[in-house]
Design an enzyme around this catalytic site. Structure first.
Site, short mmCIF file in Angstrom:
data_model
loop_
_atom_site.label_atom_id
_atom_site.label_comp_id
_atom_site.label_asym_id
_atom_site.label_seq_id
_atom_site.Cartn_x
_atom_site.Cartn_y
_atom_site.Cartn_z
N LYS A 31 60.40 35.42 9.74
CA LYS A 31 60.68 35.32 8.31
C LYS A 31 60.13 36.51 7.53
CE LYS A 31 61.14 30.30 7.76
NZ LYS A 31 60.61 29.09 7.10
N ASP A 79 53.55 25.17 3.04
CA ASP A 79 54.19 23.86 3.15
C ASP A 79 53.24 22.74 3.57
OD1 ASP A 79 53.71 24.55 5.74
OD2 ASP A 79 55.78 24.40 6.45
N CYS A 135 49.66 -2.58 12.83
CA CYS A 135 50.27 -3.72 13.52
C CYS A 135 51.77 -3.80 13.22
CB CYS A 135 49.58 -5.03 13.16
SG CYS A 135 49.79 -5.53 11.43
#
Length: 555
Positions: A31, A79, A135
């Site tokens: 990038k 990010d 759970c």
């Protein structure tokens, strides 16, 4: 002037919709270099230097004191919160302006962090996101998000975390053993058992064995566990208060028998076998069609399910761990370590952990996770989703919008002009916007909290710099002169001095620089003239007082 641009990521197809400098021909390129090339095409006179290093504690030899000292301003486009906090801490330390921003779907925010004028990014935190109880994920899902979160967790456990722990054992068995013995709890026992399983019971050497591994996992996940759950809690089961156990939002499950004619079942087997083979370095066969998978499955024998009595299934929503307590964990750990020591493995044997990557459609990651989640949804009669929807949820993706990105970029650039001309606090603006409402809220940044004592004032931006290669006693005397009592000195996670410990009196004539090297194992590069310590102080009334970070310039 000079712009230093760094990013360790490469361009994916999903980036093209919102990252304006990239085009189709840039796919799979770094990038940073692609962005630098695009910017130079716009302005050939731009002095830009592209790097491919992540800004983190691991790269402080690259982004060293000289680098940070030479900056005028830092602009973030990160990010994740941890990376933001790290860059924020560096900017506070070196007193550099930081222009922070972020987007989330139609929402965006910008925050201006200006030395001496505003609070820093880390001064406030968003509340943690609510997560489904353990759970619910393990035994009582009622929406597809629960199934996908469970599938993502199982993927990481089977293919990334456990292999990483196994490699740690293979590299330094003594250190691994010492670590789990020291912990000695249910989590440590489970770690040892998983390592033993992947290196012994479920170590595969052929692709056919990988198919068998996937088939046995299918049986365990979607038939045996569900059948055991139904055996433990039948459909007419009641709670201790007399209410039906399987009342909303719980869904009563049904086991899913395996069928080689079901495409979803074969998708799970195929993807699972490929990933297991990758883990063990086994070549992928030329053909992975249904006939090959089915022919391999026909040779596998699956033992019939037999329910067990007395099985403990967690039903408490407040429980945060699925670990089962055995009682004598230390004995079990010793037994499993003994079994590991007896294993006869090839020399230099290593596993290849599989790190989840959602954007590569050829790596079978999303095939495995979407199949796993949809099969679990089928257990609980939850509507299934396609692979794209599964990717959005499992990848925790909120689709990015180019308009939001453009707006946050524009807002940051406006603030950049103010930084470069040295504006006062009143000129800056933090922004929160939501294009969906629409809402645009702008506010003046908050000033940093100021502390004052004995005619001294400081904020988080200040650092007390002491000159000379001081002894501990000289350090304490420096604080005494300012009517402060320094009762504790630490460096990193190590305690250098504390007046509570009589033995520490022996350290008073020693140089602090020697102690941080000896006790904290601090390595100070030749290019660095100082090191940092944290000093805990009391004022004249014996009340704790937060003081700035202390730097000792010993060279």
């Amino acid at each position: 002037g000079k712009v230093t641009l760094t990013d360790d990521d490469i361009i994916e197809k999903s980036n093209l919709s919102r990252q304006f400098l990239f085009r189709d021909w840039d796919l799979k390129k770094p990038k940073s270099t692609a962005a630098a090339s695009a910017a130079l095409a716009i302005n050939p006179l731009l002095n830009v230097h592209a790097q491919q290093n992540r800004v983190s504690p691991d790269t402080e030899m690259v982004f060293d004191d000289t680098f940070w000292a030479g900056l005028d301003v830092v602009v973030n486009a990160l990010d994740n919160v941890n990376a933001r906090l790290y860059v924020d801490a560096r900017c506070v330390y070196f007193q550099k302006p930081l222009l922070e921003s972020g987007t989330l779907g139609t929402k965006c925010n910008t925050q201006m962090i200006i030395p001496m004028l505003t609070e820093n990014y880390g001064a406030s935190r968003d509340p943690p996101e609510k997560q489904a109880p353990m759970c619910t994920l393990h035994s009582f899902p009622f929406i597809i998000d629960h199934c996908l979160t469970w599938a993502r967790s199982e993927f990481e456990g089977l293919l990334e975390k456990t292999p990483t722990e196994a490699n740690k054992y293979l590299s330094t068995a003594a250190d691994f053993s010492a670590e789990v013995r020291k912990a000695g709890d249910a989590s440590a026992r489970e770690t040892v058992e998983r390592v033993l399983d992947i290196l012994s019971t479920n170590r595969c050497t052929t692709f056919e064995e990988c198919v068998s591994w996937a088939r046995h996992h299918f049986q365990d996940y979607f038939y045996n566990r569900i059948a055991q759950l139904v055996f433990t809690f039948p459909e007419d089961a009641r709670t201790s208060q007399g209410a039906f156990f399987w009342s909303a939002p719980k869904r009563f499950p049904n086991p899913v028998p395996f069928s080689s004619s079901d495409p979803l079942h074969l998708q799970f087997i195929r993807a699972g076998a490929v990933l297991k083979a990758e883990l063990h370095g086994i070549p992928r066969p030329a053909s992975l069609d249904d006939s090959f998978i089915t022919a391999t499955l026909d040779k596998i024998t699956i033992p019939p399910f037999e329910p067990k009595s007395g099985v403990k299934i967690e039903t408490d929503p407040k429980a945060n761990s699925a670990s089962v307590i055995h009682g004598d964990e230390e004995t079990v750990i010793e037994d499993r370590l003994g079994e590991l020591e007896k294993l006869q493995l090839p020399s230099e044997y290593k596993l290849a952990p599989v790190e989840f990557e959602k954007d590569d459609d050829t790596n079978f990651h999303m095939d495995f996770i979407s199949a796993m989640a949809n099969l679990r949804a089928r257990n609980y009669s939850i509507p299934e989703v396609d692979k794209l929807q599964a990717k959005l949820i499992a990848g925790r993706i909120i689709p990015a919008i180019a308009t939001t990105t453009a707006m946050s970029t524009g807002l940051v650039c406006l603030e950049l002009y103010k930084v470069l001309r040295g504006a006062e606090l009143e000129a800056y603006r933090n922004t929160f916007a939501n294009l969906a409402l629409p809402l645009f809220a702008m506010a003046e940044p908050i000033a940093p909290k100021e502390f004052s004592y004995n005619n001294m004032k400081w904020t988080l931006w200040d650092r007390w710099i002491l000159e000379g290669d001081l002894t501990v006693q000289q350090l304490l005397d420096w604080f005494v002169e300012r009517k402060l009592t320094a009762y504790s000195v630490s460096c990193g996670n190590s305690l250098i001095y504390n007046n509570f410990f009589p033995k520490h009196q022996e350290r008073l004539p020693k140089k602090v620089s020697d102690l941080v090297k000896e006790i904290a194992k601090l390595e100070i590069p030749d290019s660095r003239r100082h090191f940092d310590i944290v000093v805990a102080c009391e004022d004249e009334e014996g009340e704790d007082l937060d003081v700035p970070l202390v730097s000792i310039r010993f060279r």
